[in-house]
Design an enzyme around this catalytic site. Structure first.
Site, mmCIF file in Angstrom:
data_model
loop_
_atom_site.group_PDB
_atom_site.id
_atom_site.type_symbol
_atom_site.label_atom_id
_atom_site.label_comp_id
_atom_site.label_asym_id
_atom_site.label_seq_id
_atom_site.Cartn_x
_atom_site.Cartn_y
_atom_site.Cartn_z
ATOM 1 N N PHE A 127 0.850 -1.195 0.000
ATOM 2 C CA PHE A 127 0.000 0.000 0.000
ATOM 3 C C PHE A 127 0.880 1.237 0.000
ATOM 4 C CE2 PHE A 127 -2.348 3.501 1.951
ATOM 5 C CZ PHE A 127 -3.422 3.556 1.091
ATOM 6 N N ASP A 214 9.335 2.515 1.419
ATOM 7 C CA ASP A 214 8.172 3.229 1.947
ATOM 8 C C ASP A 214 8.095 2.940 3.447
ATOM 9 O OD1 ASP A 214 5.717 4.110 2.813
ATOM 10 O OD2 ASP A 214 4.595 3.392 1.062
ATOM 11 N N LYS A 243 3.111 9.513 8.275
ATOM 12 C CA LYS A 243 2.348 9.183 9.492
ATOM 13 C C LYS A 243 2.930 9.702 10.817
ATOM 14 C CE LYS A 243 -0.658 5.592 7.814
ATOM 15 N NZ LYS A 243 -0.325 5.026 6.493
HETATM 16 C C1 LIG Z 1 -0.716 5.253 5.129
HETATM 17 C C2 LIG Z 1 0.306 4.844 4.142
HETATM 18 C C3 LIG Z 1 0.526 5.584 2.963
HETATM 19 C C4 LIG Z 1 -0.360 6.743 2.558
HETATM 20 O O1 LIG Z 1 -0.231 7.821 3.422
HETATM 21 P P1 LIG Z 1 -1.298 9.027 3.344
HETATM 22 O O2 LIG Z 1 -0.734 10.021 4.317
HETATM 23 O O3 LIG Z 1 -2.618 8.481 3.733
HETATM 24 O O4 LIG Z 1 -1.278 9.527 1.957
HETATM 25 C C5 LIG Z 1 1.550 5.183 2.124
HETATM 26 N N1 LIG Z 1 2.333 4.140 2.427
HETATM 27 C C6 LIG Z 1 2.158 3.412 3.554
HETATM 28 C C7 LIG Z 1 3.066 2.258 3.840
HETATM 29 C C8 LIG Z 1 1.131 3.735 4.441
HETATM 30 O O5 LIG Z 1 0.941 2.988 5.526
#
Ligand SMILES: *Cc1c(COP(=O)(O)O)cnc(C)c1O
Length: 390
Positions: A127, A214, A243
């Site tokens: 994701f 990521d 986050k």
């Molecule tokens: C939550 C998340 C995102 C997206 O972040 P947003 O601030 O909602 O755009 C991208 N990568 C990972 C691994 C995430 O957990």
């Protein structure tokens, strides 16, 4: 209520106050927060030092523009570089934007090598966000369906499968980068095999690809180290963050090292809000508090403690597939869908999440104490037991 677009299936509760690991709703009912706004509120709610820093900065200067120098932004970049081993940073406002920056960086890097159709290797069950590029990169049909046409320039392989990545190397000469979560979050709290990241690093070195991690969910102390890749001994070329970085004040970052750090030139990428004085103050203070309160160690030890306690309390139940995670990223995989657990926990005053249909996910604040963790495990274990034996 009804003036909001219908994008969320919300739980029937409105919180009005928070302190530490606790939240209160409109009726004054108290909840133990084992989700931290989905890995955002690492310092818990309304940490006094963070509140003070934000208030002071708000009374001094909130926003100028990236047309000018921003002292706090340069300080934050320098701090993140020191902690991660990266050379520089681009600031934005969310995880999706951080990944957009990484994707654009990788494409520009490819064009610099005369690769006209640069391709990024991405993983199943990943994701990366909800923008067009990041939902294309995500390995979940649910976030893509209905939004076609998707972008081109991505090749997907299973997570934890080095051989599949090698195969892409053989057949696709347009690859420029790998984008991967060191620990997958939304995909079910998936933990890599030992040597997976080292293997990816090796393939990147052999082929001249960028290794882009990521760390939007697993970074900023959540795994028990500042960054999840630091458990593996490798160094990536690009890291994305969001986050936990600003403790709830929106901020994202794309960090880069070496050759990747020199890709963007003035005019290539930008953000109006990105890295403004208020957001950077929140992030700098977050990093300070994590250090002062020894929260990396707490995340590491408390996470191990909670997984151990869950294993003991859930032992013998037939439908527990696996209890896994790293630091305060905890997943309990059941053998059947268990979304109903979230409502039941809420009723009892406990905030949890279920992802990938059957993985109970906990992302507690990094400041959680042992006694509070025991409450989480006791309450949740009883709920899971009741759910499975019903
Ligand atoms: C939550 C998340 C995102 C997206 O972040 P947003 O601030 O909602 O755009 C991208 N990568 C990972 C691994 C995430 O957990």
């Amino acid at each position: 209520m009804s003036n909001l677009m219908n994008t969320y299936l919300r739980l029937p509760v409105t919180f009005t106050k928070g302190e530490g690991v606790w939240l209160w709703d409109e009726g004054g009912k108290r909840y133990l927060d084992a989700l931290a706004g989905v890995a955002v509120c690492g310092l818990g709610h309304c940490h006094p030092k963070l509140v003070r820093a934000i208030c002071n900065q708000a009374g001094t200067l909130i926003h100028t523009s990236n047309l000018y120098h921003i002292g706090k932004q340069e300080k934050l970049a320098s701090r993140l570089a020191a902690l991660s081993g990266m050379d520089n940073a681009f600031f934005c406002n969310s995880g999706a934007e951080a990944n957009e920056a990484a994707i654009k960086l990788a494409r520009l890097y490819g064009h610099g090598k005369n690769i006209d159709l640069p391709t990024i290797i991405v993983m199943e069950k990943s994701f990366h966000g909800r923008t067009m590029a990041t939902l294309t990169a995500s390995g979940n049909r649910k976030v893509q369906a209905g939004f076609e046409p998707l972008l081109t320039g991505f090749a997907r392989v299973p997570y934890n499968d080095l051989e599949a990545v090698s195969q892409v190397a053989v057949h696709n000469k347009n690859v420029v980068a790998i984008l991967v979560e060191p620990y997958q979050g939304e995909g079910g709290v998936n933990v890599p095999e030992a040597n997976y990241l080292q293997g990816l690093r090796h393939l990147c070195d052999q082929n001249g690809w960028l290794l882009m991690l990521d760390e939007v969910q697993c970074g900023i102390g959540r795994s028990g180290k500042w960054f999840a890749f630091q458990h593996s001994g490798i160094v990536p070329d690009v890291i994305t963050l969001a986050k936990g970085l600003g403790s709830g004040v929106p901020i994202g970052a794309c960090l880069a090292k070496g050759i990747a750090a020199d890709v963007f030139k003035p005019g290539n990428h930008a953000s109006t809000f990105g890295g403004n004085p208020l957001a950077c103050t929140a992030a700098l203070t977050t990093l300070e508090v994590i250090e002062e309160e020894d929260l990396l160690r707490n995340a590491l030890e408390l996470g191990d403690f909670m997984r151990m306690m869950f294993k003991a309390q859930l032992a013998g139940l037939p439908d527990i597939n696996q209890i896994r995670g790293q630091g305060l990223m905890i997943g309990i995989e059941l053998s059947r869908p268990c979304g109903d657990l979230v409502r039941e926990a809420l009723r009892q005053g406990l905030l949890i999440n279920v992802t990938s249909d059957r993985v109970v996910r906990l992302l507690p604040p990094l400041v959680m104490q042992r006694s509070e963790a025991e409450q989480v495990v006791n309450m949740l274990s009883a709920l899971i037991r009741k759910f499975l034996l019903a």
